[in-house]
Design a protein around this motif. Structure first.
Motif, PDB file in Angstrom:
ATOM      1  N   GLN A  48     -12.837   2.230   3.920  1.00 31.64           N
ATOM      2  CA  GLN A  48     -12.276   3.176   2.960  1.00 31.64           C
ATOM      3  C   GLN A  48     -10.758   3.260   3.096  1.00 31.64           C
ATOM      4  N   CYS A  49     -10.110   3.371   1.947  1.00 32.39           N
ATOM      5  CA  CYS A  49      -8.661   3.549   1.881  1.00 32.39           C
ATOM      6  C   CYS A  49      -8.268   4.815   2.644  1.00 32.39           C
ATOM      7  N   ARG A  50      -7.106   4.795   3.281  1.00 31.79           N
ATOM      8  CA  ARG A  50      -6.658   5.973   4.034  1.00 31.79           C
ATOM      9  C   ARG A  50      -6.075   7.054   3.118  1.00 31.79           C
ATOM     10  N   ARG A  51      -6.002   6.763   1.802  1.00 33.07           N
ATOM     11  CA  ARG A  51      -5.357   7.710   0.889  1.00 33.07           C
ATOM     12  C   ARG A  51      -6.316   8.216  -0.187  1.00 33.07           C
ATOM     13  N   CYS A  52      -7.344   7.409  -0.494  1.00 29.79           N
ATOM     14  CA  CYS A  52      -8.273   7.819  -1.550  1.00 29.79           C
ATOM     15  C   CYS A  52      -9.673   7.342  -1.158  1.00 29.79           C
ATOM     16  N   ASP A  53     -10.639   7.454  -2.074  1.00 26.42           N
ATOM     17  CA  ASP A  53     -11.993   7.016  -1.712  1.00 26.42           C
ATOM     18  C   ASP A  53     -12.259   5.568  -2.134  1.00 26.42           C
ATOM     19  N   GLY A  54     -11.195   4.840  -2.455  1.00 25.23           N
ATOM     20  CA  GLY A  54     -11.333   3.414  -2.774  1.00 25.23           C
ATOM     21  C   GLY A  54     -11.698   2.605  -1.537  1.00 25.23           C
ATOM     22  N   LYS A  77       2.239   1.813  -3.281  1.00 29.16           N
ATOM     23  CA  LYS A  77       1.181   1.976  -4.296  1.00 29.16           C
ATOM     24  C   LYS A  77       1.237   0.905  -5.384  1.00 29.16           C
ATOM     25  N   CYS A 129      -5.927  -1.623  -1.884  1.00 19.97           N
ATOM     26  CA  CYS A 129      -6.896  -0.676  -2.437  1.00 19.97           C
ATOM     27  C   CYS A 129      -6.829  -0.769  -3.953  1.00 19.97           C
ATOM     28  N   TRP A 146       0.846  -1.212   0.000  1.00 20.77           N
ATOM     29  CA  TRP A 146       0.000   0.000   0.000  1.00 20.77           C
ATOM     30  C   TRP A 146       0.874   1.252   0.000  1.00 20.77           C
ATOM     31  N   LYS A 180      -8.018   1.063  -6.089  1.00 27.96           N
ATOM     32  CA  LYS A 180      -8.062   2.357  -6.778  1.00 27.96           C
ATOM     33  C   LYS A 180      -6.691   3.046  -6.843  1.00 27.96           C
ATOM     34  N   CYS A 181      -5.970   3.097  -5.723  1.00 30.80           N
ATOM     35  CA  CYS A 181      -4.701   3.840  -5.739  1.00 30.80           C
ATOM     36  C   CYS A 181      -3.471   2.931  -5.768  1.00 30.80           C
TER      37      CYS A 181
END
Ligand code: ZN
Length: 289
Positions: free
Chosen positions: A263-269, A200, A284, A197, A286-287
């Protein structure tokens, strides 16, 4: 199961409590979990003082003034308990609940009486853990036979080294490489997922798809996740405590592990869970690419 940051936390806690304490008695209640290198082990243990506490990967090493060492692996349910004379009991590893506050008890496998009146207990409900006792001069060879790679915090874990590991395992998944203790020692399931994570990258990808930048990011992330976890005292599950009885704070800060559907701590994924390298794997979608 305790991972590297949890064992490091136990080592640090024990260092403050047990250094210079002299062992006057050894009581072995489960002989298969006490594995001395020779029958003459008593001469190396009894009467010796604890001169150092070290850690290698997930092993705890207790060095003695006699030039003997004890190497402890906690495995699934092991714990080290330092019971100070006339003080509350300190715990490291997994506690067995409030019914087990008296020591020694039915989960005690080996314990050491100290000249100070304190005592050190090796507890293990499921009996997978062990203590090896051997001359300190043999400790290095002991770990050579384990074929451990460098730990991510060590200088030997260079980008060049990491890239050579990745090259040899091009067709496996990133997750499998991070868990391979002969490639790098000390990342378990929680920290392998969280390292991906931080970098990324999806843990499910093939190693050969990693760009040079991603390889560098992953190496940095492996180091970062362990340093952060050690700083926070490791991860406390419901049954894990420090030697000083406090709980590890990493769990509250974890990025992916055990956060499926959150929810991801970095994005809305939203964090998903799959199975990779035979282990539950979180990321995640998404990111992480
Ligand atoms: Zn995300």
């Amino acid at each position: 199961m305790p991972e590297l940051p949890e064992v490091e936390t136990v080592a640090r806690g024990l260092r403050d409590l047990a250094i210079h304490k002299k062992i006057v008695k050894v009581s072995i209640l489960e002989s298969k979990q006490w594995r001395p290198a020779s029958r003459q082990w008593r001469a190396g243990i009894i009467g010796a003082s604890i001169s150092g506490i070290r850690r290698r990967a997930k092993w705890l090493i207790i060095d003695l003034s006699s030039d003997w060492s004890m190497i402890v692996h906690l495995k699934m349910t092991g714990q080290i308990i330092f019971q100070a004379k006339n003080k509350p009991t300190f715990l490291g590893g997994h506690t067995m609940g409030k019914s087990q506050e008296e020591f020694p008890n039915s989960h005690t496998r080996v314990w050491f009486g100290l000249a100070s009146g304190d005592a050190l207990f090796f507890q293990d409900m499921r009996k997978f853990g062990y203590i090896d006792a051997l001359p300190t001069a043999q400790v290095e060879d002991y770990f050579l036979t384990k074929k451990l790679g460098p730990e991510p915090m060590e200088p030997a874990f260079t980008l060049k080294y990491f890239q050579s590991v990745l090259k040899r395992r091009a067709n496996t998944t990133i997750k499998a490489v991070l868990l391979d203790q002969s490639a790098l020692a000390g990342l378990g399931n929680i920290y392998a997922d969280d390292a991906c994570w931080l970098a990324k990258v999806k843990p499910t990808r093939r190693v050969k798809t990693l760009s040079m930048n991603e390889q560098a990011a992953l190496r940095k992330a492996a180091r970062q996740v362990l340093l952060e976890a050690i700083k926070l005292g490791g991860t406390s599950f419901s049954d894990y405590y420090h030697v000083d009885g406090k709980t590890g704070q990493y769990w509250a800060k974890r990025k992916t592990y055990g956060r499926t559907g959150e929810q991801c701590r970095r994005c809305d994924g939203i964090i998903v869970k799959t199975k990779t390298a035979g282990r539950g794997t979180h990321y995640c979608p998404k990111c992480q690419r």
